[in-house]
Design an enzyme around this catalytic site. Structure first.
Site, PDB file in Angstrom:
ATOM      1  N   CYS A   1       0.813  -1.228   0.000  1.00 57.15           N
ATOM      2  CA  CYS A   1       0.000   0.000   0.000  1.00 57.15           C
ATOM      3  C   CYS A   1       0.846   1.277   0.000  1.00 57.15           C
ATOM      4  O   CYS A   1       0.815   2.054  -0.949  1.00 57.15           O
ATOM      5  CB  CYS A   1      -0.918   0.014   1.218  1.00 57.15           C
ATOM      6  SG  CYS A   1      -2.075  -1.356   1.304  1.00 57.15           S
TER       7      CYS A   1
ATOM      8  N   HIS B   1      -2.171   6.271   3.908  1.00 58.75           N
ATOM      9  CA  HIS B   1      -1.205   5.299   4.438  1.00 58.75           C
ATOM     10  C   HIS B   1       0.220   5.810   4.256  1.00 58.75           C
ATOM     11  O   HIS B   1       1.150   5.030   4.102  1.00 58.75           O
ATOM     12  CB  HIS B   1      -1.383   3.957   3.733  1.00 58.75           C
ATOM     13  CG  HIS B   1      -0.971   2.781   4.576  1.00 58.75           C
ATOM     14  ND1 HIS B   1      -0.944   1.489   4.107  1.00 58.75           N
ATOM     15  CD2 HIS B   1      -0.576   2.700   5.873  1.00 58.75           C
ATOM     16  CE1 HIS B   1      -0.552   0.668   5.051  1.00 58.75           C
ATOM     17  NE2 HIS B   1      -0.310   1.374   6.146  1.00 58.75           N
TER      18      HIS B   1
END
Length: 332
Positions: free
Chosen positions: A95, A155
């Site tokens: 991610c 993230h």
């Protein structure tokens, strides 16, 4: 004394932030002999496009119907038919690194994201702290006359800086985005998410039918509508990164009922693999490639080889029948 203001058109667009323009007015001995002049902001070029960047988490070509997968995506398919389709986007298997590379245009190690934020090691390339020498695309566009917003998953803030106490310079609003509505970290509940608006923690609506994806879509539409109603000629950049598809797999009831039994483990799922591989390969073949591209045919052969290997693995590992009579299918 009279000074001439630097024209915004002569600004070096390769260097940001831009230097403060010189005073373009005139200061005389008295107010009546003076001429005021306010500094001008750099504006977006006439006709600059609006940009909506959508990032889907943990989804591959073999899943979405638009690229040959078994999950119908009619709106994406409609858009794909009248759009450029790119097949060489470089993902980085996780991610945070992919997002860091996408938002900065740099190799993920060069901006500290060799791994996910929770797995940082404290060494160069892996400290998960975006350096102030690497501007995001939002920072560049904001300084060039765009409105910018981020909706959904963040993230790319260091794990130890992601609480309500900050610091906030590596939050979306500190990385060049004027507005943020979403959550920090790798995942959150889709029904009861831990949300932030800019840097303020907020509660999700108390609604039994609430789902985060719909909330993010509504927020994005509201922001775009509000921005365009006030400044219709000013372009926007909206980054939309849903938490859906990534764990936790919190699917609304209506979608669970719609797809019930279609993706059960065992024979039924395995039986879908050959047709999915053929459909995906056909999708790749429809995309025109340059005759001068020596990799074009090699990519096609590699895609076919990978799908054949996947099918052989499936034959070796899958059961002959599905677990329940309602999902019984032929062995693959």
């Amino acid at each position: 004394m009279t000074l001439t203001q630097q024209s915004t058109s002569s600004q070096d667009a390769r260097s940001i932030p831009y230097p403060e323009p010189t005073f373009a007015g005139h200061i005389g001995k008295t107010f009546s002999e003076s001429e005021p002049a306010y500094p001008e902001r750099v504006g977006a070029p006439t006709g600059a496009p609006n940009i909506l960047l959508i990032l889907l988490d943990d989804i591959g070509f073999g899943q979405a119907g638009v690229s040959g997968g078994p999950v119908p995506t009619p709106h994406m398919a409609e858009l794909a038919e009248r759009s450029a389709q790119l097949t060489q986007f470089h993902t980085t298997w996780l991610c945070s690194p992919t997002r860091a590379a996408l938002l900065t245009g740099r190799n993920h190690h060069r901006v500290g994201f060799g791994t996910i934020a929770e797995g940082s090691t404290g060494f160069p390339g892996y400290n998960c702290a975006l350096p102030n020498t690497a501007a995001t695309v939002a920072k560049v566009l904001t300084l060039n006359g765009y409105n910018t917003a981020w909706f959904g998953k963040n993230h790319n803030t260091p794990d130890w800086e992601s609480s309500a106490a900050g610091p906030f310079d590596r939050w979306p609003t500190g990385m060049g985005f004027e507005y943020f509505y979403g959550f920090n970290g790798g995942e959150t509940s889709q029904f009861e998410p831990q949300l932030y608006e800019n840097i303020t923690p907020i509660e999700a609506p108390d609604d039994p039918d609430y789902h985060l994806t719909e909330d993010l879509v509504n927020r994005a539409r509201e922001w775009i509508g509000r921005q365009k109603s006030v400044a219709p000629d000013k372009p926007f950049f909206a980054y939309f990164a849903s938490g859906a598809v990534h764990a936790p797999h919190h699917v609304p009831k209506s979608y669970r009922a719609k797809f019930a039994g279609q993706f059960d483990a065992g024979g039924m799922w395995c039986a879908r693999r050959p047709s999915t591989a053929r459909s995906s390969l056909g999708w790749f073949r429809r995309i025109p490639t340059s005759p001068s591209d020596p990799m074009a045919s090699r990519r096609g052969r590699r895609c076919l080889l990978m799908r054949r290997r996947s099918t052989r693995r499936c034959k070796r590992s899958s059961p002959r029948t599905s677990p329940t009579p309602t999902t019984r299918s032929a062995s693959c």
